[in-house]
Scaffold this motif. Structure first.
Motif, PDB file in Angstrom:
ATOM      1  N   ASN A  26       4.288  36.869  21.462  1.00  9.45           N
ATOM      2  CA  ASN A  26       3.470  35.865  21.538  1.00  9.45           C
ATOM      3  C   ASN A  26       2.108  36.020  22.136  1.00  9.45           C
ATOM      4  O   ASN A  26       1.408  35.253  22.429  1.00  9.45           O
ATOM      5  CB  ASN A  26       4.086  35.044  22.650  1.00  9.45           C
ATOM      6  N   ASP A  71      -4.115  27.416  22.349  1.00  9.55           N
ATOM      7  CA  ASP A  71      -3.549  28.793  22.982  1.00  9.55           C
ATOM      8  C   ASP A  71      -4.355  29.587  23.529  1.00  9.55           C
ATOM      9  O   ASP A  71      -3.872  30.920  23.755  1.00  9.55           O
ATOM     10  CB  ASP A  71      -2.561  29.159  21.747  1.00  9.55           C
ATOM     11  N   LEU A 126       0.889  32.438  22.806  1.00  2.00           N
ATOM     12  CA  LEU A 126       1.706  31.342  22.333  1.00  2.00           C
ATOM     13  C   LEU A 126       2.703  30.991  23.359  1.00  2.00           C
ATOM     14  O   LEU A 126       3.409  32.004  23.964  1.00  2.00           O
ATOM     15  CB  LEU A 126       2.330  31.810  21.146  1.00  2.00           C
ATOM     16  N   GLY A 127       2.944  29.734  23.667  1.00  2.00           N
ATOM     17  CA  GLY A 127       3.875  29.295  24.815  1.00  2.00           C
ATOM     18  C   GLY A 127       4.923  28.923  23.837  1.00  2.00           C
ATOM     19  O   GLY A 127       5.213  28.974  22.700  1.00  2.00           O
ATOM     20  N   ASP A 128       5.959  28.215  24.619  1.00  2.07           N
ATOM     21  CA  ASP A 128       7.248  28.012  24.013  1.00  2.07           C
ATOM     22  C   ASP A 128       7.053  26.587  23.212  1.00  2.07           C
ATOM     23  O   ASP A 128       6.039  25.730  23.713  1.00  2.07           O
ATOM     24  CB  ASP A 128       8.520  27.451  25.215  1.00  2.07           C
ATOM     25  N   ARG A 129       7.628  26.306  22.022  1.00  2.00           N
ATOM     26  CA  ARG A 129       7.080  25.415  21.142  1.00  2.00           C
ATOM     27  C   ARG A 129       8.476  24.661  20.721  1.00  2.00           C
ATOM     28  O   ARG A 129       9.409  25.275  20.378  1.00  2.00           O
ATOM     29  CB  ARG A 129       6.303  25.594  19.943  1.00  2.00           C
TER      30      ARG A 129
END
Length: 129
Positions: A26, A71, A126-129
């Motif tokens: 991520n 992000d 990148l976070g949780d999507r």
């Protein structure tokens, strides 16, 4: 984890052994990026336009990796004239005003070409999507 390299097509990538961006898991790291100085929309003496050009181009790179400017968690800006920081800040703030990544700005003696007034590096997570 899989490594994904993004190449820009620059001949320097093979000569120097680097790429525009790398995504591992991520985390996305973007190489120092300068503007495309075309003499019309981006001129050698226009630090605001150079900053905006870099930000626009990196938004496209991030998009291709499934990320967005939202992000970005860090920017590092290198300029040959720190006295023009307000012009840089205006362009940076137009993109990151509500996102607010951590950032640094450094004055350097020169960049790879005298046409370049600023170079920016980016880190995105990148976070949780």
């Amino acid at each position: 984890m899989t490594r994904q390299n993004v190449l820009s097509g620059s001949p320097w990538e093979d000569k120097m052994g680097y790429c525009r961006a790398v995504r591992i898991g991520n985390v996305i790291e973007v190489s120092g990026t300068v503007a495309i100085v075309d003499g019309t929309t981006v001129k050698a003496d226009d630090i605001y336009a150079q900053t905006k050009n870099i930000l626009d181009r990196i938004a496209e790179v991030l998009s291709g990796l499934g990320a967005a400017m939202s992000d970005v968690v860090r920017t590092r800006m290198f300029t040959t004239d720190v006295s023009r920081w307000e012009e840089i800040a205006q362009a940076h703030g137009a993109v990151f005003g509500s996102i607010k990544p951590v950032t640094s700005i450094y004055e350097v003696s020169a960049l790879i070409s005298p046409d370049y007034l600023i170079e920016i590096e980016f880190t995105a997570i990148l976070g949780d999507r």
